[in-house]
Design an enzyme around this catalytic site. Structure first.
Site, PDB file in Angstrom:
ATOM      1  N   THR A 197       2.530  -1.632   8.933  1.00  0.00           N
ATOM      2  CA  THR A 197       3.035  -2.525   9.975  1.00  0.00           C
ATOM      3  C   THR A 197       3.144  -3.910   9.469  1.00  0.00           C
ATOM      4  O   THR A 197       3.779  -4.798  10.209  1.00  0.00           O
ATOM      5  CB  THR A 197       2.053  -2.685  10.929  1.00  0.00           C
ATOM      6  OG1 THR A 197       0.594  -3.128  10.410  1.00  0.00           O
ATOM      7  CG2 THR A 197       1.831  -1.269  11.728  1.00  0.00           C
ATOM      8  N   ASP A 210       1.040  -0.948   0.074  1.00  0.00           N
ATOM      9  CA  ASP A 210      -0.186  -0.074  -0.035  1.00  0.00           C
ATOM     10  C   ASP A 210       1.020   1.081   0.053  1.00  0.00           C
ATOM     11  O   ASP A 210       2.209   1.185  -0.128  1.00  0.00           O
ATOM     12  CB  ASP A 210      -1.012  -0.042   1.302  1.00  0.00           C
ATOM     13  CG  ASP A 210      -0.300   0.251   2.544  1.00  0.00           C
ATOM     14  OD1 ASP A 210       0.862   0.406   2.690  1.00  0.00           O
ATOM     15  OD2 ASP A 210      -1.085   0.338   3.682  1.00  0.00           O
ATOM     16  N   CYS A 227       2.935  -3.591   4.099  1.00  0.00           N
ATOM     17  CA  CYS A 227       2.104  -2.222   4.227  1.00  0.00           C
ATOM     18  C   CYS A 227       2.732  -1.660   5.635  1.00  0.00           C
ATOM     19  O   CYS A 227       4.085  -1.923   5.638  1.00  0.00           O
ATOM     20  CB  CYS A 227       0.429  -2.830   4.731  1.00  0.00           C
ATOM     21  SG  CYS A 227       0.591  -3.800   5.890  1.00  0.00           S
ATOM     22  N   HIS A 249       9.767 -24.788   9.172  1.00  0.00           N
ATOM     23  CA  HIS A 249       8.550 -25.219   9.919  1.00  0.00           C
ATOM     24  C   HIS A 249       7.149 -25.078   9.451  1.00  0.00           C
ATOM     25  O   HIS A 249       6.128 -25.808   9.408  1.00  0.00           O
ATOM     26  CB  HIS A 249       8.667 -24.760  11.279  1.00  0.00           C
ATOM     27  CG  HIS A 249       9.650 -25.622  12.321  1.00  0.00           C
ATOM     28  ND1 HIS A 249       9.762 -25.397  13.632  1.00  0.00           N
ATOM     29  CD2 HIS A 249      10.911 -26.051  11.515  1.00  0.00           C
ATOM     30  CE1 HIS A 249      11.059 -26.239  13.764  1.00  0.00           C
ATOM     31  NE2 HIS A 249      11.677 -26.301  12.635  1.00  0.00           N
ATOM     32  N   HIS A 299       6.524 -31.586   9.928  1.00  0.00           N
ATOM     33  CA  HIS A 299       6.266 -30.259   9.629  1.00  0.00           C
ATOM     34  C   HIS A 299       4.933 -30.072   8.746  1.00  0.00           C
ATOM     35  O   HIS A 299       4.135 -29.351   8.761  1.00  0.00           O
ATOM     36  CB  HIS A 299       6.956 -29.299   9.444  1.00  0.00           C
ATOM     37  CG  HIS A 299       8.035 -29.253  10.444  1.00  0.00           C
ATOM     38  ND1 HIS A 299       7.829 -28.489  11.792  1.00  0.00           N
ATOM     39  CD2 HIS A 299       9.593 -29.422  10.462  1.00  0.00           C
ATOM     40  CE1 HIS A 299       9.007 -28.639  12.223  1.00  0.00           C
ATOM     41  NE2 HIS A 299       9.787 -29.474  11.736  1.00  0.00           N
TER      42      HIS A 299
HETATM   43  C1  RB5 Z   1      -1.967   2.536   6.343  1.00  0.00           C
HETATM   44  O1  RB5 Z   1      -2.282   3.648   7.126  1.00  0.00           O
HETATM   45  C2  RB5 Z   1      -1.930   1.393   7.373  1.00  0.00           C
HETATM   46  O2  RB5 Z   1      -2.873   0.998   7.915  1.00  0.00           O
HETATM   47  C3  RB5 Z   1      -1.392   0.063   6.463  1.00  0.00           C
HETATM   48  O3  RB5 Z   1      -0.262   0.418   5.964  1.00  0.00           O
HETATM   49  C4  RB5 Z   1      -1.322  -0.841   7.504  1.00  0.00           C
HETATM   50  O4  RB5 Z   1      -0.314  -0.859   8.549  1.00  0.00           O
HETATM   51  C5  RB5 Z   1      -2.425  -1.867   7.891  1.00  0.00           C
HETATM   52  O5  RB5 Z   1      -2.265  -2.727   8.557  1.00  0.00           O
END
Ligand code: RB5
Length: 154
Positions: free
Chosen positions: A76, A17, A74, A107, A142
């Site tokens: 996080t 994203d 993305c 695994h 596994h």
């Molecule tokens: C975008 O602001 C953020 O929410 C997205 O990149 C991601 O971290 C969502 O899990």
């Protein structure tokens, strides 16, 4: 050439994203420099988008077997990993360091690597990708455990 894949040159589907656009471009180049074909489903800029639109594309490509492996990034890595793990046959691993990447291959036979661009730096991300690509699945017990995913019993 420094072959990060130990010989496996399977093409990789990649998606991100807006929060991860810069890191996605860096990882794309890192893979291309090793001669690995990359299918980039986007996003292609820093304008705000919805991560599931891109997570769904890569996850479907891996779920259907069109691509063996995918990378989703993305902010996080959480949203992308959640999206990916809803698809049949997808085993997405959210990794912030190389040991998790290694063990997710050995695994869990992970087939999608999720990372958070706001959590790790470029060098760490490249090392995670390097380890994730070159580590084979251990199989045996596994595989038996993976066969129990989705409510499967022995
Ligand atoms: C975008 O602001 C953020 O929410 C997205 O990149 C991601 O971290 C969502 O899990």
């Amino acid at each position: 050439m420094n072959d990060i894949t130990n010989g496996s040159q399977a093409p990789i589907a990649i998606g991100c994203d807006h929060a991860a656009y810069q890191l996605k471009e860096i990882i794309k180049k890192y893979l291309s420099d090793q001669g690995i074909d990359v299918e980039d489903v986007g996003t292609h800029g820093e304008e705000s988008v919805d991560y599931p639109d891109f997570g769904n594309k890569v996850s479907l490509m891996v779920s259907t077997g069109q691509y063996e492996r995918g990378i989703l990034i993305c902010g996080t890595g959480l949203g992308m990993s959640m999206v990916a793990n809803r698809f049949p046959h997808v085993r997405a691993a959210l990794c912030s360091e190389p040991f998790s990447a290694e063990m997710s291959r050995r695994h869990n036979n992970s087939n999608i690597l999720a990372m958070g661009a706001r959590m790790i730096g470029d060098i760490m991300a490249k090392e995670i990708v390097n380890v994730w690509l070159k580590t084979p699945f251990d199989g045996d017990r596994h595989q038996k455990r993976i066969d129990k995913f989705d409510g499967g019993q022995e």
